[in-house]
Write an enzyme that holds these catalytic residues in place. Sequence first.
Site, PDB file in Angstrom:
ATOM      1  N   CYS A 265       1.574  25.072 -14.955  1.00  0.00           N
ATOM      2  CA  CYS A 265       2.401  23.897 -15.227  1.00  0.00           C
ATOM      3  C   CYS A 265       2.799  23.824 -16.703  1.00  0.00           C
ATOM      4  CB  CYS A 265       1.685  22.647 -14.740  1.00  0.00           C
ATOM      5  SG  CYS A 265       2.839  21.314 -14.363  1.00  0.00           S
TER       6      CYS A 265
HETATM    7  N1  LIG Z   1       0.730  19.166 -14.736  1.00  0.00           N
HETATM    8  C1  LIG Z   1       1.266  19.445 -15.902  1.00  0.00           C
HETATM    9  O1  LIG Z   1       0.859  20.319 -16.639  1.00  0.00           O
HETATM   10  C2  LIG Z   1       2.417  18.536 -16.315  1.00  0.00           C
HETATM   11  C3  LIG Z   1       3.392  19.151 -17.275  1.00  0.00           C
HETATM   12  C4  LIG Z   1       4.385  18.128 -17.827  1.00  0.00           C
HETATM   13  N2  LIG Z   1       3.699  17.137 -18.612  1.00  0.00           N
HETATM   14  C5  LIG Z   1       5.187  17.476 -16.718  1.00  0.00           C
HETATM   15  O2  LIG Z   1       5.072  16.293 -16.487  1.00  0.00           O
HETATM   16  O3  LIG Z   1       5.948  18.117 -16.074  1.00  0.00           O
END
Ligand SMILES: NC(=O)CC[C@H](N)C(=O)O
Length: 385
Positions: A265
């Site tokens: 992510c």
């Molecule tokens: N789960 C994550 O790593 C989130 C990544 C980023 N903050 C988003 O909202 O897309």
Amino acid sequence: MAVIEGVMGYYDGTGDDGFGSSSYEIAVKTDTPVLLIVNGGGCSASVLAVMKGFKELVCDSMIAGFIINNVTEMTYRYIKKLAAKYFGRNMIAGYIPKLPKECLLSSRHLGLVTAGEIDNIDDIISKTVDIIRPCIDIDMITDMAGSINNPYMPGDSGSYEKAAAGGGTHSSHSDSSDGMPVIAIARDDAFCFYYQDNLEMLQSLGCTVEYFSPLADEPVPEYASGLIIGGGYPENHLEALAANKITSESVRKCIESGMPCIAECGGFMYLGRCIDGKNMTGLLDVESSNTGHLVRFGYVTVTADRDTLLLKKGQSIKAHEFHYYDSSDNGAACTASKTNGRSWQCIHAENNIFAGYPHMHFASNMGAAEKFVRSCGEYKRLKMR
Ligand SMILES: NC(=O)CC[C@H](N)C(=O)O
Ligand SMILES: C/C1=C2N=C(/C=C3N=C(/C(C)=C4\N[C@@](C)([C@@H]5N=C1[C@](C)(CCC(=O)O)[C@H]5CC(=O)O)[C@@](C)(CC(=O)O)[C@@H]4CCC(=O)O)[C@@](C)(CC(=O)O)[C@@H]\3CCC(=O)O)C(C)(C)[C@@H]/2CCC(=O)O
Ligand SMILES: Nc1ncnc2c1ncn2[C@@H]1O[C@H](COP(=O)(O)OP(=O)(O)OP(=O)(O)O)[C@@H](O)[C@H]1O
């Protein structure tokens, strides 16, 4: 005593199989008595109906007691007296009064602001403890907890205790000449989403885990032969991440030299060309940007459509997606599927990289962790030649 973390409401879970993956299911599986905190704000005796509903929805709800949140002492005494009548015994172990503003923790997208980012977190906790402590019957709670002999509680050999004592959690001068691989973990306010389980599993496989901070412009630790860049909030630190060339060059060099890398992510977004137009490491030909809403959320099963660093074709691992950002190319080496039948492609599996939006949970497929560790070991042997 241990606190077991759950999510959302007590019975909330995947919903596919009764109360699948809910806090209730975890309580049943771990045979743990539950102290349910119910919101009493804005009502008085009606909170008894909420308590009764939670307690009696299923025949063994595991609920051993309650704490009433957001009420005055006077309301608490009134509810407690009535509760003894409706439950046949005292099940209320105290109350939490309305807390002053300075005790409240703020939220942002994806949930609470993480503890590591709150400078005065210890003060907030102490102040909250001072307020709540006289309102809670600790003896009653201890009695509830002491009445069970839970096999899941860490004992002498508990890995949690070892981790708390620093057993292999962090080592700044790891031995690189022999032994198992050192796995470098990017960890700071930008990359803070890690399942502690996963890190402990890598340790239980013999690896040493070492942290470095991209926000502090630190390079990947020298002895590392594996790299994990977890999720988090890179979007809140774009200037620093774009400027921090020591980290980005080091990450690039490691990955280009064949170091196995998992990026999840926020970590995956960092491996791309840019986030919201700001340059990142550029290892993947991917641009990520804020959609302004939740793109994907929930538990998924990730199944490999071809051989990858973690999974061979056909193998699966449980994972979780939770993001507002989306990317120009989310990868197509695997398929993520939800229990409701929805599915989508995910994961870039170029050579030594396994990168994409899902956060993997190794306990659902220990073979994946073992495969990663084996690859790190091979990389280490190659490097030493
Ligand atoms: N789960 C994550 O790593 C989130 C990544 C980023 N903050 C988003 O909202 O897309
Ligand atoms: C079914 C839902 C689940 N949510 C879980 C766990 C967590 N949810 C959190 C937060 C902050 C939010 N959850 C919502 C997305 C909310 N959750 C749901 C829904 C009822 C339905 C989702 C869906 O079917 O796609 C959903 C509400 C809705 O009507 O869409 C959220 C929008 C609720 C809200 O604030 O209104 C909110 C998202 C906020 C945001 O946009 O930033 C938790 C962080 C709360 C917590 O910590 O207690 C938590 C996240 C836990 C995690 O990291 O997994 C369940 C119970 C797991 C379940 C999802 C099951 C699944 O689909 O797999
Ligand atoms: N005793 C209290 N005094 C003052 N504010 C409170 C109190 N309890 C909860 N709140 C506030 O009410 C809001 C919702 O609280 P609640 O307990 O429902 O949160 P939660 O269960 O963590 O929510 P979520 O489902 O999002 O995880 C929060 O902003 C919280 O700060």
